[in-house]
Design an enzyme around this catalytic site. Structure first.
Site, short mmCIF file in Angstrom:
data_model
loop_
_atom_site.label_atom_id
_atom_site.label_comp_id
_atom_site.label_asym_id
_atom_site.label_seq_id
_atom_site.Cartn_x
_atom_site.Cartn_y
_atom_site.Cartn_z
N LEU A 1 0.78 -1.22 0.00
CA LEU A 1 0.00 0.00 0.00
C LEU A 1 0.82 1.28 0.00
O LEU A 1 0.26 2.37 0.04
CB LEU A 1 -1.02 0.03 1.16
CG LEU A 1 -1.90 -1.22 1.29
CD1 LEU A 1 -2.83 -1.07 2.47
CD2 LEU A 1 -2.67 -1.50 0.01
N CYS A 2 2.16 1.19 -0.05
CA CYS A 2 2.98 2.38 -0.21
C CYS A 2 3.00 2.76 -1.68
O CYS A 2 3.09 1.92 -2.56
CB CYS A 2 4.42 2.13 0.25
SG CYS A 2 4.64 2.20 2.02
N HIS A 3 2.95 4.07 -1.94
CA HIS A 3 2.98 4.57 -3.31
C HIS A 3 4.42 4.58 -3.84
O HIS A 3 5.34 4.91 -3.09
CB HIS A 3 2.44 6.00 -3.36
CG HIS A 3 0.99 6.11 -3.04
ND1 HIS A 3 0.53 6.16 -1.75
CD2 HIS A 3 -0.09 6.15 -3.84
CE1 HIS A 3 -0.79 6.25 -1.77
NE2 HIS A 3 -1.20 6.25 -3.02
N MET B 1 7.98 6.20 5.42
CA MET B 1 8.26 4.78 5.23
C MET B 1 9.57 4.56 4.47
O MET B 1 10.29 3.60 4.74
CB MET B 1 7.10 4.09 4.50
CG MET B 1 5.84 4.01 5.33
SD MET B 1 6.08 3.34 7.00
CE MET B 1 6.75 1.74 6.64
N GLU B 2 9.89 5.46 3.55
CA GLU B 2 11.14 5.34 2.81
C GLU B 2 12.34 5.55 3.73
O GLU B 2 13.33 4.81 3.63
CB GLU B 2 11.15 6.33 1.64
CG GLU B 2 10.23 5.94 0.50
CD GLU B 2 8.73 6.07 0.77
OE1 GLU B 2 7.95 5.53 -0.03
OE2 GLU B 2 8.34 6.71 1.77
N ASP C 1 24.28 -8.60 8.44
CA ASP C 1 24.67 -9.64 7.49
C ASP C 1 26.17 -9.64 7.23
O ASP C 1 26.79 -10.70 7.20
CB ASP C 1 23.92 -9.44 6.17
CG ASP C 1 24.33 -10.48 5.14
OD1 ASP C 1 24.20 -11.69 5.44
OD2 ASP C 1 24.80 -10.09 4.05
#
Length: 162
Positions: free
Chosen positions: A75-77, A113-114, A128
């Site tokens: 749902l993120c654009h 969100m980014e 990692d």
């Protein structure tokens, strides 16, 4: 569920239509940290991790992740980001590494969100690349520090928002 913009009346998820929103300058800053043994931090800073340049690789991974957020988070654009920075600094007091990402654009939706995705993936990349040295590393405190622009206004983490 009426207060949630991505949830319909019967609970179904949907992407919000931002087509009628005004374009504004928007920015977000997020942070996180990776705690590790002091010897692991020393090895990373000395360039002695078997997989190579931990900090450079993590920085690039964070930048790439910010650009791919809409592929990772439902749902993120998809956005045309104009600036992405990922800074990684050692902190002997942790001991470990602090990661800060800033993302900017001129658009119709925010970039929180980014920025959070950039920090998360940079931290995961550090883990990692150094797990051969220290499997007990801990990723923590991934959070939004500030955001500006858009209808909801500005946010800055402070005393009322720890």
């Amino acid at each position: 569920m009426s207060g949630l913009t991505h949830i319909g009346a019967t609970g179904e998820a949907h992407m919000v239509d931002v087509g009628d929103k005004y374009e504004t300058h928007r920015a977000a800053v997020a942070e996180g940290q990776v705690r590790m043994d002091a010897a692991t931090l020393d090895a990373i800073l000395a360039g002695n991790a078997k997989k190579g340049d931990v900090l450079g690789t993590a920085r690039l991974a964070g930048i790439m992740a910010a650009k791919k957020t809409s592929d990772l988070i439902p749902l993120c654009h998809p956005l045309l980001l104009t600036k992405i920075t990922v800074e990684i600094e050692p902190d002997a007091a942790l001991p470990g590494l602090r990661v800060v990402a800033e993302v900017r654009l001129k658009g119709q939706t925010g970039v929180e969100m980014e920025a959070l995705t950039a920090v998360s993936v940079a931290c995961l990349t550090i883990y990692d690349m150094a797990k051969a040295l220290d499997k007990a590393m801990t990723i923590s405190d991934v959070r939004l520090v500030e955001k500006s622009g858009g209808k909801s206004g500005d946010f800055r983490r402070g005393k009322q928002n720890p």
